[in-house]
Design a protein around this motif. Structure first.
Motif, PDB file in Angstrom:
ATOM      1  N   ALA A  81      27.170  34.111  43.628  1.00  0.00           N
ATOM      2  CA  ALA A  81      27.362  34.766  44.927  1.00  0.00           C
ATOM      3  C   ALA A  81      27.718  33.739  45.994  1.00  0.00           C
ATOM      4  O   ALA A  81      28.571  33.990  46.856  1.00  0.00           O
ATOM      5  CB  ALA A  81      26.099  35.530  45.320  1.00  0.00           C
ATOM      6  N   GLN A 118      39.947  38.280  40.300  1.00  0.00           N
ATOM      7  CA  GLN A 118      38.882  39.174  40.735  1.00  0.00           C
ATOM      8  C   GLN A 118      38.639  40.261  39.683  1.00  0.00           C
ATOM      9  O   GLN A 118      37.491  40.616  39.396  1.00  0.00           O
ATOM     10  CB  GLN A 118      39.232  39.803  42.077  1.00  0.00           C
ATOM     11  CG  GLN A 118      38.068  40.544  42.724  1.00  0.00           C
ATOM     12  CD  GLN A 118      38.340  40.872  44.183  1.00  0.00           C
ATOM     13  OE1 GLN A 118      39.276  40.340  44.784  1.00  0.00           O
ATOM     14  NE2 GLN A 118      37.536  41.729  44.749  1.00  0.00           N
ATOM     15  N   SER A 176      31.293  32.582  45.746  1.00  0.00           N
ATOM     16  CA  SER A 176      32.252  33.581  46.222  1.00  0.00           C
ATOM     17  C   SER A 176      32.610  33.362  47.685  1.00  0.00           C
ATOM     18  O   SER A 176      33.623  33.883  48.169  1.00  0.00           O
ATOM     19  CB  SER A 176      31.696  35.002  46.034  1.00  0.00           C
ATOM     20  OG  SER A 176      30.666  35.281  46.966  1.00  0.00           O
ATOM     21  N   GLN A 177      31.793  32.562  48.395  1.00  0.00           N
ATOM     22  CA  GLN A 177      32.056  32.259  49.801  1.00  0.00           C
ATOM     23  C   GLN A 177      32.699  30.887  49.978  1.00  0.00           C
ATOM     24  O   GLN A 177      32.793  30.380  51.091  1.00  0.00           O
ATOM     25  CB  GLN A 177      30.739  32.293  50.599  1.00  0.00           C
ATOM     26  CG  GLN A 177      29.988  33.608  50.482  1.00  0.00           C
ATOM     27  CD  GLN A 177      30.802  34.777  50.979  1.00  0.00           C
ATOM     28  OE1 GLN A 177      31.438  34.695  52.028  1.00  0.00           O
ATOM     29  NE2 GLN A 177      30.805  35.877  50.242  1.00  0.00           N
ATOM     30  N   ALA A 224      36.838  31.889  44.220  1.00  0.00           N
ATOM     31  CA  ALA A 224      35.980  32.725  45.052  1.00  0.00           C
ATOM     32  C   ALA A 224      36.147  34.197  44.691  1.00  0.00           C
ATOM     33  O   ALA A 224      35.160  34.950  44.615  1.00  0.00           O
ATOM     34  CB  ALA A 224      36.294  32.499  46.534  1.00  0.00           C
ATOM     35  N   GLN A 225      37.389  34.611  44.435  1.00  0.00           N
ATOM     36  CA  GLN A 225      37.639  36.014  44.096  1.00  0.00           C
ATOM     37  C   GLN A 225      37.076  36.364  42.725  1.00  0.00           C
ATOM     38  O   GLN A 225      36.597  37.484  42.511  1.00  0.00           O
ATOM     39  CB  GLN A 225      39.144  36.283  44.160  1.00  0.00           C
ATOM     40  CG  GLN A 225      39.684  36.253  45.581  1.00  0.00           C
ATOM     41  CD  GLN A 225      41.204  36.252  45.625  1.00  0.00           C
ATOM     42  OE1 GLN A 225      41.869  35.783  44.708  1.00  0.00           O
ATOM     43  NE2 GLN A 225      41.761  36.761  46.712  1.00  0.00           N
ATOM     44  N   TRP A 226      37.132  35.424  41.781  1.00  0.00           N
ATOM     45  CA  TRP A 226      36.519  35.655  40.469  1.00  0.00           C
ATOM     46  C   TRP A 226      35.030  35.942  40.641  1.00  0.00           C
ATOM     47  O   TRP A 226      34.489  36.876  40.042  1.00  0.00           O
ATOM     48  CB  TRP A 226      36.736  34.432  39.570  1.00  0.00           C
ATOM     49  CG  TRP A 226      36.359  34.668  38.129  1.00  0.00           C
ATOM     50  CD1 TRP A 226      37.200  35.026  37.118  1.00  0.00           C
ATOM     51  CD2 TRP A 226      35.056  34.571  37.546  1.00  0.00           C
ATOM     52  NE1 TRP A 226      36.503  35.161  35.934  1.00  0.00           N
ATOM     53  CE2 TRP A 226      35.179  34.885  36.179  1.00  0.00           C
ATOM     54  CE3 TRP A 226      33.789  34.250  38.045  1.00  0.00           C
ATOM     55  CZ2 TRP A 226      34.089  34.886  35.292  1.00  0.00           C
ATOM     56  CZ3 TRP A 226      32.697  34.264  37.187  1.00  0.00           C
ATOM     57  CH2 TRP A 226      32.852  34.574  35.824  1.00  0.00           C
ATOM     58  N   CYS A 227      34.383  35.130  41.470  1.00  0.00           N
ATOM     59  CA  CYS A 227      32.946  35.302  41.707  1.00  0.00           C
ATOM     60  C   CYS A 227      32.647  36.633  42.393  1.00  0.00           C
ATOM     61  O   CYS A 227      31.665  37.312  42.059  1.00  0.00           O
ATOM     62  CB  CYS A 227      32.411  34.154  42.564  1.00  0.00           C
ATOM     63  SG  CYS A 227      32.449  32.553  41.742  1.00  0.00           S
ATOM     64  N   GLU A 228      33.479  36.996  43.345  1.00  0.00           N
ATOM     65  CA  GLU A 228      33.288  38.275  44.038  1.00  0.00           C
ATOM     66  C   GLU A 228      33.368  39.436  43.050  1.00  0.00           C
ATOM     67  O   GLU A 228      32.552  40.365  43.081  1.00  0.00           O
ATOM     68  CB  GLU A 228      34.345  38.427  45.131  1.00  0.00           C
ATOM     69  CG  GLU A 228      34.184  39.685  45.969  1.00  0.00           C
ATOM     70  CD  GLU A 228      35.227  39.788  47.066  1.00  0.00           C
ATOM     71  OE1 GLU A 228      35.384  40.888  47.634  1.00  0.00           O
ATOM     72  OE2 GLU A 228      35.885  38.765  47.357  1.00  0.00           O
ATOM     73  N   TYR A 236      32.822  39.237  39.827  1.00  0.00           N
ATOM     74  CA  TYR A 236      31.684  39.144  38.906  1.00  0.00           C
ATOM     75  C   TYR A 236      30.451  39.828  39.501  1.00  0.00           C
ATOM     76  O   TYR A 236      29.788  40.627  38.820  1.00  0.00           O
ATOM     77  CB  TYR A 236      31.365  37.674  38.605  1.00  0.00           C
ATOM     78  CG  TYR A 236      30.230  37.505  37.617  1.00  0.00           C
ATOM     79  CD1 TYR A 236      30.490  37.319  36.264  1.00  0.00           C
ATOM     80  CD2 TYR A 236      28.899  37.529  38.029  1.00  0.00           C
ATOM     81  CE1 TYR A 236      29.460  37.171  35.343  1.00  0.00           C
ATOM     82  CE2 TYR A 236      27.867  37.389  37.127  1.00  0.00           C
ATOM     83  CZ  TYR A 236      28.149  37.210  35.794  1.00  0.00           C
ATOM     84  OH  TYR A 236      27.119  37.081  34.888  1.00  0.00           O
ATOM     85  N   GLY A 277      36.755  38.582  36.829  1.00  0.00           N
ATOM     86  CA  GLY A 277      35.358  38.380  37.185  1.00  0.00           C
ATOM     87  C   GLY A 277      34.572  39.680  37.105  1.00  0.00           C
ATOM     88  O   GLY A 277      33.436  39.709  36.612  1.00  0.00           O
ATOM     89  N   TYR A 278      35.190  40.762  37.573  1.00  0.00           N
ATOM     90  CA  TYR A 278      34.557  42.084  37.502  1.00  0.00           C
ATOM     91  C   TYR A 278      34.250  42.455  36.053  1.00  0.00           C
ATOM     92  O   TYR A 278      33.149  42.924  35.736  1.00  0.00           O
ATOM     93  CB  TYR A 278      35.494  43.104  38.130  1.00  0.00           C
ATOM     94  CG  TYR A 278      35.101  44.540  37.951  1.00  0.00           C
ATOM     95  CD1 TYR A 278      34.089  45.120  38.728  1.00  0.00           C
ATOM     96  CD2 TYR A 278      35.751  45.340  37.017  1.00  0.00           C
ATOM     97  CE1 TYR A 278      33.737  46.448  38.567  1.00  0.00           C
ATOM     98  CE2 TYR A 278      35.405  46.677  36.857  1.00  0.00           C
ATOM     99  CZ  TYR A 278      34.397  47.224  37.625  1.00  0.00           C
ATOM    100  OH  TYR A 278      34.054  48.540  37.457  1.00  0.00           O
TER     101      TYR A 278
END
Length: 218
Positions: free
Chosen positions: A145, A28, A148-149, A107-111, A113, A31-32
């Motif tokens: 997005a 995460q 991320s789900q 999913a956490q990487w995408c969140e 990002y 991704g951020y």
């Protein structure tokens, strides 16, 4: 001749989380960082270390070893995006990790990002006004997005199929991030950008890779 910064591995960054009391995934945080850089963010070393500690909700400041690893993460990621040679690596658990952890980390990487891109996007908007993105970039952001789900899906599903899904989605995310980075940075350096013609040069948009995915890994 510039020196390439080696990318820390997932477990090294996870150790920072353990020492600092962070509860999020290292994926995460990465991704951020990628989202922030894709939207045009640039940070001085001390700024990044402070921002990373704040993002992971650290209970104590990073020590010199932590700071060195966080700076290596920043340097390798920035170089991977800017190289123009598809060298970006995603910070994800290795293949020996449980499937559930690897799927959750995607999913956490995408969140992360989406959070990083949106945060830096607000800064750019305040400085330059509302930004306009091409269809390719808008679709890529929408897909990230959606990923991320992503869920584990049927527990009795074929593990080989899930392995393929993980690989395909990871590769999509890598290509999509590079696509977004290139367009946003080209727009920042060109006064009269023409996104429709730029998009035509690329025969296939990475955004199309996720069109047939749903929100489960089968």
């Amino acid at each position: 001749m510039s020196t390439e910064t080696p990318m820390p591995d997932f477990d090294q960054v996870a150790d920072i989380y353990w020492r600092l009391g962070g509860m999020q995934s290292p994926s995460q945080l990465h991704g951020y960082l990628v989202g922030l850089l894709c939207a045009g963010g640039e940070l001085e070393p001390n700024q990044w270390v402070d921002q990373a500690a704040k993002y992971i909700d650290a209970v104590q400041p990073p020590n010199s070893e932590d700071s060195t690893l966080l700076l290596a993460l920043y340097g390798a990621t920035s170089q991977g995006l800017a190289s123009g040679e598809m060298q970006l690596q995603l910070l994800l658990p290795d293949d020996a990790a449980e499937l559930s952890q690897r799927i959750e980390s995607l999913a956490q990487w995408c969140e992360g990002y989406i959070t990083g891109f949106a945060q830096q996007g607000k800064v750019i908007q305040r400085q330059q006004g509302q930004q306009q993105y091409s269809t390719d970039v808008s679709e890529a952001l929408s897909d990230i997005a959606a990923i991320s789900q992503v869920g584990l899906g049927d527990e009795d599903g074929d593990s080989a199929s899930r392995e393929r899904d993980i690989f395909e989605i990871s590769e999509y995310l890598r290509l999509a991030a590079i696509t977004v980075y290139m367009e946003c940075h080209q727009a920042a350096t060109a006064d009269a950008a023409q996104p429709a013609e730029t998009g035509e040069e690329a025969s296939i948009s990475p955004a199309g890779l996720f069109n047939k995915k749903d929100n489960k890994l089968h």
